[in-house]
Design an enzyme around this catalytic site. Structure first.
Site, PDB file in Angstrom:
ATOM      1  CD  GLU A 469      -2.801  -1.261   0.112  1.00 33.79           C
ATOM      2  OE1 GLU A 469      -3.025  -0.548  -0.787  1.00 33.79           O
ATOM      3  OE2 GLU A 469      -3.507  -2.460  -0.075  1.00 33.79           O
ATOM      4  CG  HIS A 472      -0.896   0.920  -4.482  1.00 32.40           C
ATOM      5  ND1 HIS A 472      -0.358   0.710  -5.733  1.00 32.40           N
ATOM      6  CD2 HIS A 472      -1.660   0.261  -4.185  1.00 32.40           C
ATOM      7  CE1 HIS A 472      -1.171  -0.260  -6.375  1.00 32.40           C
ATOM      8  NE2 HIS A 472      -1.644  -0.719  -5.023  1.00 32.40           N
TER       9      HIS A 472
END
Ligand SMILES: [Zn+2]
Ligand SMILES: [Zn+2]
Length: 571
Positions: A469, A472
């Site tokens: 995550e 990203h």
């Protein structure tokens, strides 16, 4: 002064139990030369922080020993003896069904590798039997296929454990199909009383098409991978040339057809991410030239992690768990500092919450948490990520969400609740007895609410999710080049299949964003997996101190992989 005798008594009791407990006591005494004098003179509040920490650990060891004692007393051990294929493991599987434990997707997927292994073993037995029984081939061309099966490498760790990877099985599938259709092999099968062959082999060989069904390997050509990594833009090629030669050696593994370090992505079913969420690919050049991606700067370089709600269980404290995650992220995003903010209870965030009507567990509103994080984001933050063990929902109409992020604002919130191995079972302890509408401002429902046991597997899954995550936020899109932690995942089994680290293409993206030395990053990852383990007595590690040490058992394969990468980097 009234505390003196009680504390003295407890230490004395720990020492008197002798054996393992005494050994731990002695280890701690190394740091406290005058332990007995100290414990006799000062109340707990005057202890230094090291002493208080050691006292806490001593208490945890005592608790742990007591718990293990009760557990071992109640444990019934059964020894099952029987010849191969006589049904020992079938018995255990039936016990599991009788006791109402369903096979979830992950458990079912584990069987896939075992079935592949059984099929390969069975075919090898048949090829060997045909030879020894002097049965001629139906089609002499099958000699090549037979030789290929007999040359199957049985030495890898996975094969030794009776498992074969999908990608490997698919390579052998055409040969297996052709052999099973051969009259010679069929004849050998008819004479199976003369040798030992697994009972289920025929069933699987008759259903070979189903076994390979919806499996797909995404194989890019060498040239495509090379361009995705290095690019054709002269400036970027030059930038690549500036890397150290051993770094290039590792990155170039991306386009070596038989690389053991980086393998093609295998799709297991239509529900896998790439099949169900078609996205454009992102090569190094696209990443490098993306005008919207966030980059860490000297003023904004720290990664902040905000724990929300409780994490610890009886063995591991929130603090320990956060420290493991922080250190892991610091190795992964090598060169940036990761800071853990003081954990906050759910009530501090003023978020909305509900009980999920299907799974009956508590859920908190992801968007509200993002608003809270926005207010808390420190000045020097490159990004802030909230983590929680409570399940999330993005809006009323949605069932749940693993996480939600705002890439432009460098924020994300992620839940590890569904990484609990029990989450999808009927016995999940986070289910509330009655599903009712909760009063919106009363957060007392979160007091003492279930948090998953911090197992090695949960730590592995959390490390993967957190780094994926945060990746990203750096502007890395889902990887479709090679097996990589940046691959999208649609379900738990698929995210478990993802490796722990980046493929060379994503690694180059991250390296260009942070500027680390690749070898140092791998050394840091290895250091994290090894830390706490060295010099610790094996027996101590396995029993009394289980809860105090980082549980890295699930990282064993990843560690072997990192060592192989370091081999290439240190040649
Ligand atoms: Zn993702
Ligand atoms: Zn990748």
């Amino acid at each position: 002064m009234c505390r003196r005798p009680r504390r003295g008594g407890r230490w004395a009791a720990a020492a008197a139990r002798g054996g393992r407990s005494l050994a731990v006591f002695a280890k701690m005494a190394d740091f406290l030369p005058s332990r007995s004098a100290l414990s006799g003179c000062f109340p707990g509040c005057l202890l230094t922080s090291t002493e208080a920490e050691q006292q806490r650990k001593s208490k945890e060891i005592d608790k742990c020993l007591n718990r293990e004692k009760t557990y071992v007393k109640r444990l019934v051990k059964i020894l099952l003896l029987g010849a191969g294929e006589s049904g020992k493991s079938t018995f255990l599987k039936q016990m599991r069904i009788i006791h109402g434990q369903d096979w979830d997707r992950t458990a079912r997927e584990e069987f896939r590798a075992t079935i592949y292994s059984n099929v390969i073993k069975g075919v090898r037995v048949l090829v060997d039997a045909r030879e020894k029984l002097h049965i001629p081939w139906g089609n002499p061309d099958n000699q090549n296929n037979g030789d290929k099966m007999m040359a199957f490498d049985t030495r890898s760790t996975m094969v030794a454990q009776g498992m074969v990877e999908t990608q490997v099985f698919l390579q052998y599938l055409p040969a297996i199909k052709s052999l099973w259709a051969d009259n010679g092999i069929q004849h050998a099968y008819d004479r199976r009383r003369e040798f030992q062959l697994g009972e289920s082999v025929k069933y699987f060989l008759d259903n070979l098409d189903k076994l390979g069904e919806s499996m797909k390997v995404i194989k890019h050509s060498e040239q495509i991978l090379k361009t995705a990594l290095i690019s054709k833009n002269t400036q970027l090629v030059k930038l690549y040339e500036n890397l150290e030669s051993r770094e290039k050696c590792l990155l170039n593994e991306a386009f070596q057809p038989d690389s053991v370090l980086f393998r093609p992505i295998t799709l297991h079913s239509e529900s896998d991410w790439i099949s169900s969420h078609p996205e454009p690919t992102q090569d190094f050049e696209q990443f490098y030239n993306d005008p919207y991606r966030s980059r860490p700067t000297s003023q904004k370089s720290a990664i902040y992690v905000q724990p929300i709600g409780s994490f610890g269980d009886t063995k591991v404290s929130t603090e320990d768990y956060m420290k493991w995650l922080k250190d892991y992220c610091e190795a992964f995003y090598y060169g940036l500092s990761v800071k853990i903010l003081e954990p906050v209870p759910v009530s501090h965030t003023s978020c909305a919450f509900r009980v999920n009507e299907y799974t009956c567990n508590l859920q908190i509103h992801a968007g509200d948490l993002l608003k809270y994080l926005k207010k808390k984001k420190p000045e020097d933050a490159f990004c802030i990520v909230g983590i929680t063990m409570i399940d999330l929902y993005p809006r009323e109409s949605w069932n749940f969400v693993f996480g939600q992020a705002s890439l432009t604002e460098g924020m994300g919130i992620f839940s590890f609740a569904r990484y609990d191995s029990d989450f999808y079972s009927a016995s999940y302890k986070g289910r509330l007895k009655r599903v009712k509408k909760l009063p919106s401002a009363d957060y007392s429902v979160f007091d003492g609410y279930y948090t998953p046991v911090i197992s090695s597997l949960l730590l592995l899954r959390s490390c993967k999710t957190l780094t994926h995550e945060i990746g990203h936020i750096f502007g890395l899109h889902h990887c479709q080049w090679l097996q990589c932690v940046m691959q999208g995942s649609n379900h738990l089994e698929e995210s478990d299949r993802r490796p722990l680290d980046l493929c060379p293409i994503c690694l180059r993206k991250l390296q260009s964003a942070i500027g680390f030395h690749i070898v140092e990053r791998y050394q840091a990852l290895l250091g994290w997996m090894d830390e706490d383990r060295s010099g610790m007595d094996a027996e101590l590690r396995n029993e009394a101190t289980m809860g105090l040490l980082k549980p890295v058992e699930a990282f064993k394969e990843c560690r072997e992989w990192v060592l192989k990468c370091l081999d290439v980097l240190q040649k």
